[in-house]
Design an enzyme around this catalytic site. Structure first.
Site, PDB file in Angstrom:
ATOM      1  N   HIS A   1      41.125  36.710  44.767  1.00  0.00           N
ATOM      2  CA  HIS A   1      40.246  35.642  44.190  1.00  0.00           C
ATOM      3  C   HIS A   1      39.158  36.508  43.374  1.00  0.00           C
ATOM      4  O   HIS A   1      39.164  38.098  43.416  1.00  0.00           O
ATOM      5  CB  HIS A   1      39.292  35.145  45.270  1.00  0.00           C
TER       6      HIS A   1
ATOM      7  N   GLU B   1      36.331  37.239  42.966  1.00  0.00           N
ATOM      8  CA  GLU B   1      35.233  37.993  43.552  1.00  0.00           C
ATOM      9  C   GLU B   1      35.852  39.491  44.159  1.00  0.00           C
ATOM     10  O   GLU B   1      35.103  40.448  43.930  1.00  0.00           O
ATOM     11  CB  GLU B   1      34.397  37.457  44.774  1.00  0.00           C
TER      12      GLU B   1
ATOM     13  N   CYS C   1      33.968  31.498  48.853  1.00  0.00           N
ATOM     14  CA  CYS C   1      34.760  31.076  50.262  1.00  0.00           C
ATOM     15  C   CYS C   1      34.211  31.913  51.205  1.00  0.00           C
ATOM     16  O   CYS C   1      33.613  33.172  50.947  1.00  0.00           O
ATOM     17  CB  CYS C   1      36.216  31.023  49.989  1.00  0.00           C
TER      18      CYS C   1
ATOM     19  N   CYS D   1      35.450  35.701  50.607  1.00  0.00           N
ATOM     20  CA  CYS D   1      34.652  36.491  49.664  1.00  0.00           C
ATOM     21  C   CYS D   1      33.259  36.763  49.974  1.00  0.00           C
ATOM     22  O   CYS D   1      32.703  37.814  49.668  1.00  0.00           O
ATOM     23  CB  CYS D   1      34.728  35.609  48.259  1.00  0.00           C
TER      24      CYS D   1
END
Length: 143
Positions: A46, A48, A76, A79
């Protein structure tokens, strides 16, 4: 947020879900990333997490105290945990994620007693633009 949105657009150009992130310390960008889950065949890639990894490498530390994370979509749970572990000072995000978000939706990770560090959170910055990118991306996928 403009830089995070630029990373989101670059992710979209690669066929990834358009999410981008930048990490800033003292007004300078330490790291930037967009989603790369498909490209890297890695469900943890992801924006992040990639930005956190790059910022940690750049600073030579697993802690990013004094750093701010700008991301185009509400993080999420995975993260959010990484943000907490990295000791990010402030989190700025654009669009909410009602389904998978874990900051203002779902588990509200930073409000849990088991969360060791919670950043200051600011949401809704450039929300319309970020949400528009995501909506257009998924509409095109369904067409």
């Amino acid at each position: 947020m403009a830089e995070a949105l630029a990373e989101a657009r670059a992710a979209e150009a690669r066929g990834e879900v358009p999410v981008g992130a930048v990490i800033v310390r003292d007004g300078a960008i330490l790291a930037r990333a967009g989603n790369r889950t498909l490209e890297l065949k890695d469900p943890t890639a992801h924006a992040e997490l990639l930005a956190i990894r790059a910022a940690c490498a750049a600073t030579g530390s697993e802690r990013l105290s004094g750093c701010d994370l700008w991301v185009s979509l509400e993080p999420c749970a995975m993260c959010a945990a990484a943000i907490s572990f990295a000791r990010i000072r402030r989190l700025y995000f654009a669009a909410p994620d009602i389904k998978m978000g874990a900051v203002e939706h779902g588990p509200r990770f930073f409000s849990q007693a088991t969360c060791h560090h919670a950043p200051e959170v600011y949401s809704g910055i450039a929300e319309r633009e970020a949400a528009g990118l995501l909506k257009a991306f998924f509409e095109a996928r369904r067409a």
